[in-house]
Motif scaffolding. Structure first.
Motif, PDB file in Angstrom:
ATOM      1  N   SER A 122       0.834  -1.205   0.000  1.00  0.00           N
ATOM      2  CA  SER A 122       0.000   0.000   0.000  1.00  0.00           C
ATOM      3  C   SER A 122       0.865   1.250   0.000  1.00  0.00           C
ATOM      4  N   LEU A 123       1.916   1.226   0.798  1.00  0.00           N
ATOM      5  CA  LEU A 123       2.824   2.366   0.865  1.00  0.00           C
ATOM      6  C   LEU A 123       3.536   2.583  -0.471  1.00  0.00           C
ATOM      7  N   ILE A 124       4.016   1.513  -1.079  1.00  0.00           N
ATOM      8  CA  ILE A 124       4.679   1.636  -2.383  1.00  0.00           C
ATOM      9  C   ILE A 124       3.705   2.189  -3.414  1.00  0.00           C
ATOM     10  N   THR A 125       2.487   1.665  -3.428  1.00  0.00           N
ATOM     11  CA  THR A 125       1.481   2.160  -4.370  1.00  0.00           C
ATOM     12  C   THR A 125       1.270   3.655  -4.193  1.00  0.00           C
ATOM     13  N   ARG A 126       1.154   4.092  -2.951  1.00  0.00           N
ATOM     14  CA  ARG A 126       0.925   5.524  -2.675  1.00  0.00           C
ATOM     15  C   ARG A 126       2.130   6.366  -3.095  1.00  0.00           C
ATOM     16  N   MET A 127       3.342   5.892  -2.774  1.00  0.00           N
ATOM     17  CA  MET A 127       4.544   6.650  -3.163  1.00  0.00           C
ATOM     18  C   MET A 127       4.664   6.734  -4.675  1.00  0.00           C
TER      19      MET A 127
END
Length: 174
Positions: free
Chosen positions: A27-32
């Protein structure tokens, strides 16, 4: 065993983890990826969880096949990533990582206060105002199954799971 005995049997298998960290990490990678204007790198502290996923993150970065899949109405995953490097650092030597620790700790504190697990501390409403819309990633259980069905309607979520399983799954020994 109720609805899915094969799932319960898999969880009970040695070396299989129910650790949710990979879901949060994705989720964090997707957001970044959505927020990045171009190539970027990430420095993180020397935590055990992130060390566990270091090799997998390197494989994500090296994956050069072009693909994009829609997981929900607000999330998609796209390769190749614009993330170019993930590096573990001693947080005592990195003011940026120290600041990130403070910010994430404050957000967790506010979330615990909102959920009623904690009293006092930071005012969650004041803290939330410091973030732009869509900057907070949250994984709150939702039992409104109809709303969840609509949220995922027309997505490629199953294809995303299959894609990751085929390319990034850790192979079991034995």
């Amino acid at each position: 065993m109720h609805a899915a005995p094969e799932c319960l049997a898999e969880i009970a298998t040695p070396a299989v983890s129910t650790d949710a960290a990979i879901v949060v990490l994705q989720s964090l990678i997707t957001r970044m990826e959505m927020m990045a204007d171009g190539p970027y790198r990430v420095e993180h502290d020397q935590s055990k969880n992130l060390a566990t996923y270091h090799d997998l993150l390197q494989r994500y970065i090296a994956h050069d096949q072009e693909i994009e899949r829609r997981q929900t109405e607000i999330a998609s995953f796209k390769f190749p990533l614009t993330l170019t490097e993930v590096k573990q650092v001693d947080s005592k030597a990195s003011p940026a990582v120290q600041l990130a620790d403070i910010i994430s700790g404050s957000a967790l504190d506010a979330g615990n206060t909102l959920a009623g697990f904690r009293r006092g501390g930071l005012d969650p409403e004041d803290l939330i105002l410091l973030y732009a819309e869509g900057q907070l990633i949250h994984l709150v259980p939702d039992i409104d199954f109809e709303a969840q069905r609509r949220f995922r309607q027309g997505t490629q979520a199953a294809e995303v799971i299959d894609y990751f399983a085929e390319r990034f799954a850790t192979r079991r020994q034995g």
